[in-house]
Design a protein around this motif. Sequence first.
Motif, PDB file in Angstrom:
ATOM      1  N   LEU A 195      28.880  15.677   1.855  1.00  0.00           N
ATOM      2  CA  LEU A 195      28.408  14.295   1.966  1.00  0.00           C
ATOM      3  C   LEU A 195      28.239  13.604   0.616  1.00  0.00           C
ATOM      4  N   ALA A 196      28.184  14.374  -0.466  1.00  0.00           N
ATOM      5  CA  ALA A 196      27.962  13.758  -1.776  1.00  0.00           C
ATOM      6  C   ALA A 196      29.046  14.126  -2.788  1.00  0.00           C
ATOM      7  N   ILE A 197      29.307  15.416  -2.948  1.00  0.00           N
ATOM      8  CA  ILE A 197      30.245  15.843  -3.994  1.00  0.00           C
ATOM      9  C   ILE A 197      31.685  15.496  -3.628  1.00  0.00           C
ATOM     10  N   THR A 198      32.090  15.791  -2.388  1.00  0.00           N
ATOM     11  CA  THR A 198      33.474  15.503  -1.979  1.00  0.00           C
ATOM     12  C   THR A 198      33.820  14.013  -2.052  1.00  0.00           C
ATOM     13  N   TYR A 223      37.494   9.985  -7.744  1.00  0.00           N
ATOM     14  CA  TYR A 223      38.146  10.384  -8.998  1.00  0.00           C
ATOM     15  C   TYR A 223      39.633  10.683  -8.793  1.00  0.00           C
ATOM     16  N   TRP A 224      39.958  11.499  -7.773  1.00  0.00           N
ATOM     17  CA  TRP A 224      41.336  11.966  -7.601  1.00  0.00           C
ATOM     18  C   TRP A 224      42.221  10.992  -6.818  1.00  0.00           C
ATOM     19  N   LEU A 225      41.649  10.318  -5.824  1.00  0.00           N
ATOM     20  CA  LEU A 225      42.475   9.526  -4.913  1.00  0.00           C
ATOM     21  C   LEU A 225      42.337   8.025  -5.113  1.00  0.00           C
ATOM     22  N   PHE A 256      51.019  18.572  -3.977  1.00  0.00           N
ATOM     23  CA  PHE A 256      49.976  17.691  -4.513  1.00  0.00           C
ATOM     24  C   PHE A 256      48.884  18.495  -5.208  1.00  0.00           C
ATOM     25  N   LEU A 257      48.455  19.600  -4.584  1.00  0.00           N
ATOM     26  CA  LEU A 257      47.387  20.403  -5.179  1.00  0.00           C
ATOM     27  C   LEU A 257      47.845  21.100  -6.458  1.00  0.00           C
ATOM     28  N   GLY A 282      38.640  20.697  -4.366  1.00  0.00           N
ATOM     29  CA  GLY A 282      39.199  19.734  -3.430  1.00  0.00           C
ATOM     30  C   GLY A 282      39.447  18.380  -4.068  1.00  0.00           C
ATOM     31  N   ALA A 283      40.220  17.574  -3.361  1.00  0.00           N
ATOM     32  CA  ALA A 283      40.566  16.242  -3.862  1.00  0.00           C
ATOM     33  C   ALA A 283      39.922  15.137  -3.042  1.00  0.00           C
TER      34      ALA A 283
END
Length: 409
Positions: free
Chosen positions: A70-73, A79-81, A278-279, A289-290
Amino acid sequence: MRQAGSSLLVGFILMLPLFGEFFHYMVDAGPFYYLSKAWPFLTLPLAVYALVALRTPHHNLYIACLIYVLAITPALSIYWLGNGFVDAMGTTIKVWPLCYYFSMLAVLAFLKPSPALLRQALLILGLVSLAVLWGLWIIVPRSHYAMDPTVSKLFLFEYERGYRIYLPETFTIILVFYCTHRMLQRPAMWHLLLAPFGIISMLMIYKQRLAIAATVLMVGWIVLINLPKALRTVALALAGVGAVGGAILLMHHSQGVSNSLGASLSIRQTSMRLLTEFLLDEPVRWIFGAGGTTRFGSVTMADIIGRKDFYLADLGWAGVLFEYGVFGGLLLLLLYVTAIRQPLRLKVPESVETEEALRQTALYGALHAYGIYLLVVTAVYSPVFTPGEMSMVTALLLYLNRRWWRPGR
């Protein structure tokens, strides 16, 4: 007193489908669909109460997982997407039902339903699910079926499977598992009829291949663990021979199997290749994870990957690795393992009469088997597709084991 019991039964019949995410993707269900989306937030005060006032087992694991998803992802997806803040938080909608572990325990702690009442509610829901499945199959004309899941999530047509109704079979499967347990205890005619009828109904109308295969597998497992030791050894040997024979047959007819799976297999194969590429561009994405996107955000998976048919939810644990990484995937896996690490058999107090004790044991066994079933189907279906099911089942298993209600910390 009887009226209060009836009201409580009706309450659980209405609540359990919401905790089990029965309507969560059923756009055809109108207000029930929107209520299911809002249910994690409507029941959030109950989750907070359980977290603060009840000594719930596994709370540290659930808290760690909730903080991560809920927070980190969402932060990683920014950042990534390139997600905006609102879009990033929108991707968390599917994992908020993890809170049902706490809110379901709070409901059980407040209302203290008897095992008999929970059994009645679950079996009634199973019977109603079967009745609705057949009623829709008979009544709804074929012109209402759609090939595009954005048009209908309930009535679908596919070239490989034909017409089918994608009505969630949560309670039907629990009913099948319960009847299987009862057949091995003290079989009655309705046990002998309902278990195969439930599976046949899924084969004829539901047609979700992995779900049906996993259901049959778990029925076999229930029978196996209840056999005498000598017969169990023979059954395991026969199952081993059958598995080897099946694997050989599958290798000889691999092309035919691939053709029968049709477009769904080729789409998944292409998606897996794109996901891996992609990874591998940034290896750190494998670890943490992204993140993900939503269909309605300014950035979508089609923009990032370049294909409109790329859905993380269709890729099982590979999709989890993309969104949450190895670290987040391990946290989610531990939640599923927690559900099935409950004792295999229920310890019923000696004061309970024999027949009721058998029914309680059968209900507990059915829920335990369903927990294993949920883990099995994550081989294809994403474990965050309907995490509320797993959270609800874990809470019910804990409640039936009388490990649920300990006020204070």
